[in-house]
Design a protein around this motif. Structure first.
Motif, PDB file in Angstrom:
ATOM      1  N   GLY A 184       0.879  -1.076   0.004  1.00 39.82           N
ATOM      2  CA  GLY A 184      -0.060   0.158  -0.043  1.00 39.82           C
ATOM      3  C   GLY A 184       0.807   1.181   0.015  1.00 39.82           C
ATOM      4  O   GLY A 184       0.576   2.205  -0.532  1.00 39.82           O
ATOM      5  N   LEU A 222       2.196   1.756  -3.676  1.00 38.48           N
ATOM      6  CA  LEU A 222       1.250   1.984  -4.644  1.00 38.48           C
ATOM      7  C   LEU A 222       0.632   3.213  -4.267  1.00 38.48           C
ATOM      8  O   LEU A 222      -0.273   3.596  -4.861  1.00 38.48           O
ATOM      9  CB  LEU A 222       0.571   0.656  -4.643  1.00 38.48           C
ATOM     10  N   ASP A 223       0.814   3.603  -3.062  1.00 36.13           N
ATOM     11  CA  ASP A 223       0.016   4.969  -2.495  1.00 36.13           C
ATOM     12  C   ASP A 223      -1.333   4.634  -2.470  1.00 36.13           C
ATOM     13  O   ASP A 223      -2.200   5.348  -2.793  1.00 36.13           O
ATOM     14  CB  ASP A 223       0.358   6.101  -3.145  1.00 36.13           C
ATOM     15  N   ASN A 224      -1.719   3.327  -1.882  1.00 40.88           N
ATOM     16  CA  ASN A 224      -3.054   2.878  -2.022  1.00 40.88           C
ATOM     17  C   ASN A 224      -3.565   2.889  -0.670  1.00 40.88           C
ATOM     18  O   ASN A 224      -3.177   2.026   0.127  1.00 40.88           O
ATOM     19  CB  ASN A 224      -3.028   1.494  -2.507  1.00 40.88           C
ATOM     20  N   ASN A 228      -1.640  10.227  -0.632  1.00 38.99           N
ATOM     21  CA  ASN A 228      -2.585   9.035   0.327  1.00 38.99           C
ATOM     22  C   ASN A 228      -2.186   8.672   1.476  1.00 38.99           C
ATOM     23  O   ASN A 228      -2.782   8.159   2.424  1.00 38.99           O
ATOM     24  CB  ASN A 228      -3.407   8.032  -0.928  1.00 38.99           C
TER      25      ASN A 228
END
Length: 314
Positions: A132, A135-137, A211
């Protein structure tokens, strides 16, 4: 209501029955003489209001029933009985506010054990969070928070402090600190492997991450949220409202901070690793502080409630 099942030596049955009869909030008392074989004795069954259970368990321990027989307690999902309803009304306080300290110690002891399963959950959660981060998720970050099992040892530390249980404190601290250390080391290796496979890139860590950049940039709100989460998590445990623990898990950035520190270390980004470590420690400290204070307040309130609890005559 809770269902209490006791195995009692025959020479202590009268004392136990007398205790149950004079305890406010009990119902449906039954004695099965000679029913128990190992250990030998009588079986005593009783339903008890949750708000009266903690004091009753303490009295049974004073009689030594836990050493010479057995004490078992379980939730009753459905009870259709006017006598049970009357027992709950007679018991002081509200069942949702009652704290079963014996149950809390037992639950936190189990959840704070450094087992292979605990390490696996924490490591997998940290690796998911690493994905995460790269992926900047935010979805993966939230998922990793929900998977992480670290609240068990945190609750164990809080309980151990309030109940003055050094063995539980040591067990919980070992599970917490060693667990995160192992998870971070393995996640660092995982990050290097993913880089070798071309799935992770240094630019993913050093570039803009709108994010997830909060993970390695702690601020006062990090501590405030951790304190509030610690209060909510502790109340969830003591009131048996376990559903709230999911919300607690996704409110704090313990696992994502550990993951970001591991990934940053693998790329030599020491500033991010330091910021992530500070975020991790800030969250852990806030949860422990709030959880401990919450338990202290609850213990004081129930000690006062005990002093005001009436006894049945006879």
């Amino acid at each position: 209501m809770l269902h209490l099942r006791l195995i009692v030596p025959a020479d202590r049955t009268d004392d136990v029955v007398a205790l149950l009869e004079r305890t406010v909030g009990t119902a449906h008392l039954a004695v099965l003489t000679g029913a128990a074989r190992d250990p030998a004795g009588d079986m005593v069954l009783c339903d008890v209001a949750r708000e009266a259970a903690d004091e009753l368990l303490g009295a049974l321990r004073e009689l030594g029933i836990h050493a010479t027989g057995s004490i078992s307690l379980e939730n009753i999902d459905l009870s259709l009985s006017e006598r049970a309803d009357r027992a709950e009304k007679e018991a002081p306080g509200e069942g949702a506010d009652a704290v079963l300290w014996e149950h809390l110690e037992d639950a936190t002891h189990e959840e704070s054990t450094l087992s292979a399963t605990y390490l696996a959950f924490l490591t997998v959660a940290t690796m998911i969070a690493a994905c995460g981060v790269v992926l900047d998720n935010a979805v993966l970050i939230v998922g990793a928070m929900a998977v992480g099992p670290e609240f068990g040892p945190l609750a164990g530390v809080c309980t151990a402090v309030v109940q003055r249980a050094p063995r539980l404190a040591w067990r919980s601290l070992v599970a917490l600190l060693l667990g995160f250390a192992v998870a971070m080391v393995l996640t660092t290796g995982f990050s290097l492997l993913m880089d070798a496979l071309g799935l992770f890139h240094s630019s993913d860590v050093t570039g803009e991450r709108p994010n997830t950049d909060f993970i390695w940039q702690p601020d006062p709100f990090s501590f405030v949220v951790a304190v509030l989460a610690g209060m909510a998590g502790t109340l969830s445990l003591t009131s048996s409202k376990s559903g709230a623990l999911v919300g607690v898990a996704i409110s704090v950035t313990t696992v994502p901070a550990a993951a970001n520190a591991a990934v940053a270390l693998s790329y030599g980004e020491y500033a991010q690793a330091r910021g992530s470590s500070e975020q991790l420690l800030l969250n852990l400290a806030g949860i422990v502080l709030a959880g401990t204070l919450t338990l202290i307040v609850q213990k004081a309130l129930w000690a006062r409630q005990r002093r005001l609890t009436p006894r049945r005559e006879g």
